[in-house]
Design a protein around this motif. Sequence first.
Motif, PDB file in Angstrom:
ATOM      1  N   ALA A  46       0.847  -1.201   0.000  1.00 38.38           N
ATOM      2  CA  ALA A  46       0.000   0.000   0.000  1.00 38.38           C
ATOM      3  C   ALA A  46       0.874   1.240   0.000  1.00 38.38           C
ATOM      4  CB  ALA A  46      -0.916  -0.008   1.215  1.00 38.38           C
ATOM      5  N   LEU A  47       0.552   2.170  -0.872  1.00 39.63           N
ATOM      6  CA  LEU A  47       1.231   3.456  -0.910  1.00 39.63           C
ATOM      7  C   LEU A  47       0.405   4.482  -0.134  1.00 39.63           C
ATOM      8  CD1 LEU A  47       2.463   1.814  -3.315  1.00 39.63           C
ATOM      9  CD2 LEU A  47       2.787   3.992  -4.479  1.00 39.63           C
ATOM     10  N   ARG A  48       0.885   5.688  -0.085  1.00 39.74           N
ATOM     11  CA  ARG A  48       0.151   6.747   0.593  1.00 39.74           C
ATOM     12  C   ARG A  48      -1.128   7.077  -0.178  1.00 39.74           C
ATOM     13  NH1 ARG A  48       3.162   9.992   4.282  1.00 39.74           N
ATOM     14  NH2 ARG A  48       5.344   9.346   4.443  1.00 39.74           N
ATOM     15  N   GLY A  49      -2.034   7.734   0.485  1.00 40.31           N
ATOM     16  CA  GLY A  49      -3.248   8.201  -0.167  1.00 40.31           C
ATOM     17  C   GLY A  49      -3.288   9.718  -0.155  1.00 40.31           C
ATOM     18  N   PHE A  50      -4.295  10.279  -0.828  1.00 46.36           N
ATOM     19  CA  PHE A  50      -4.510  11.713  -0.735  1.00 46.36           C
ATOM     20  C   PHE A  50      -6.008  11.984  -0.781  1.00 46.36           C
ATOM     21  CE2 PHE A  50      -4.846  11.413  -5.327  1.00 46.36           C
ATOM     22  CZ  PHE A  50      -5.703  12.439  -5.686  1.00 46.36           C
ATOM     23  N   SER A  51      -6.386  13.165  -0.310  1.00 52.32           N
ATOM     24  CA  SER A  51      -7.795  13.523  -0.269  1.00 52.32           C
ATOM     25  C   SER A  51      -7.977  14.988  -0.629  1.00 52.32           C
ATOM     26  CB  SER A  51      -8.369  13.277   1.134  1.00 52.32           C
ATOM     27  OG  SER A  51      -9.678  13.799   1.243  1.00 52.32           O
ATOM     28  N   THR A  98      -3.849   4.323  -3.047  1.00 49.88           N
ATOM     29  CA  THR A  98      -3.069   3.695  -4.101  1.00 49.88           C
ATOM     30  C   THR A  98      -2.324   2.489  -3.553  1.00 49.88           C
ATOM     31  OG1 THR A  98      -2.778   5.856  -5.172  1.00 49.88           O
ATOM     32  CG2 THR A  98      -1.276   4.089  -5.849  1.00 49.88           C
ATOM     33  N   MET A  99      -2.314   1.409  -4.324  1.00 50.28           N
ATOM     34  CA  MET A  99      -1.569   0.212  -3.918  1.00 50.28           C
ATOM     35  C   MET A  99      -1.099  -0.539  -5.156  1.00 50.28           C
ATOM     36  SD  MET A  99      -4.824  -1.998  -2.572  1.00 50.28           S
ATOM     37  CE  MET A  99      -5.579  -0.482  -1.963  1.00 50.28           C
ATOM     38  N   VAL A 100      -0.079  -1.364  -4.986  1.00 47.12           N
ATOM     39  CA  VAL A 100       0.405  -2.197  -6.085  1.00 47.12           C
ATOM     40  C   VAL A 100       0.425  -3.652  -5.627  1.00 47.12           C
ATOM     41  CG1 VAL A 100       2.840  -1.748  -5.436  1.00 47.12           C
ATOM     42  CG2 VAL A 100       2.282  -2.622  -7.717  1.00 47.12           C
ATOM     43  N   THR A 101      -0.084  -4.507  -6.490  1.00 50.45           N
ATOM     44  CA  THR A 101      -0.045  -5.950  -6.282  1.00 50.45           C
ATOM     45  C   THR A 101       0.825  -6.528  -7.378  1.00 50.45           C
ATOM     46  OG1 THR A 101      -2.318  -5.869  -5.448  1.00 50.45           O
ATOM     47  CG2 THR A 101      -1.440  -8.033  -6.012  1.00 50.45           C
ATOM     48  N   TYR A 102       1.720  -7.431  -7.012  1.00 47.75           N
ATOM     49  CA  TYR A 102       2.647  -7.940  -8.016  1.00 47.75           C
ATOM     50  C   TYR A 102       2.922  -9.423  -7.825  1.00 47.75           C
ATOM     51  CZ  TYR A 102       6.064  -7.169  -4.239  1.00 47.75           C
ATOM     52  OH  TYR A 102       6.725  -7.176  -3.023  1.00 47.75           O
ATOM     53  N   LYS A 103       3.323 -10.049  -8.920  1.00 50.02           N
ATOM     54  CA  LYS A 103       3.617 -11.483  -8.907  1.00 50.02           C
ATOM     55  C   LYS A 103       4.926 -11.741  -8.167  1.00 50.02           C
ATOM     56  CE  LYS A 103       4.484 -15.392 -12.012  1.00 50.02           C
ATOM     57  NZ  LYS A 103       3.631 -16.314 -11.215  1.00 50.02           N
ATOM     58  N   GLN A 104       4.894 -12.676  -7.232  1.00 47.02           N
ATOM     59  CA  GLN A 104       6.098 -13.032  -6.506  1.00 47.02           C
ATOM     60  C   GLN A 104       7.092 -13.707  -7.440  1.00 47.02           C
ATOM     61  OE1 GLN A 104       5.052 -15.562  -3.234  1.00 47.02           O
ATOM     62  NE2 GLN A 104       4.080 -13.937  -2.065  1.00 47.02           N
ATOM     63  N   GLN A 105       8.350 -13.416  -7.228  1.00 44.94           N
ATOM     64  CA  GLN A 105       9.379 -14.112  -7.974  1.00 44.94           C
ATOM     65  C   GLN A 105       9.636 -15.470  -7.333  1.00 44.94           C
ATOM     66  OE1 GLN A 105      12.665 -11.207  -7.972  1.00 44.94           O
ATOM     67  NE2 GLN A 105      12.486 -11.170 -10.187  1.00 44.94           N
TER      68      GLN A 105
END
Length: 206
Positions: free
Chosen positions: A182-187, A195-202
């Motif tokens: 999870a990244l920071r948010g704004f309002s 904002t968040m990023v999901t990624y495939k594990q190596q």
Amino acid sequence: MSFALQRNTITLQGSAQIVAEYFQYAVNNILYQRGVYPQETFDVAKKYGCNLWLNNDEGLTKYLHAVLQQTKVWLEQGKLKQLVLVITEADTKEVLERWTFDINTNRDVLEGKGPLPDKPEKEITQEIQAIMRQISASVSFLPLLESRCLIDILVYTDSMDAVPEEWEDSDPRSIDNAEMVALRGFSTKVHAVKTMVTYKQQDDVL
């Protein structure tokens, strides 16, 4: 004094413009940082107090413009719930990353109840700046994208009577056994964006 107060007042349309512009710069900088498009197809742009990047490829620019114009309309209508940038391997179509932007709309503003919220433009800019810096730093923990990749943008909305004909249904394009950061948010006090990023594990290498 009245001028300063006016600048701090956030309208529904003004907030939608801020969020749509954030999507534009966030998506472009993800594509730059992740090497999805060649570096020479990007131009530097000063925004949010940072040096950011905008892609100059005609096809991509046209695609993003169309997507962001429509999402701005849905933001103004309070219908946009989530926007997802999907990065897939070109040959296998395997989903490698999902960059998710969750949107929460202030229902009172949407329904015209009460006064419009106040928030200094500088404060919003600082919140977005912090996210852009996190996107730039994401290369330190995300796996290297070694093969040619493609992108797609998914949009989740409230139920609507009519959907523009250029939009089509899609599966969630999820990633099995994924890692999520999870990244920071704004309002803007009208729209809140996480904002968040999901990624495939190596695979572990022995």
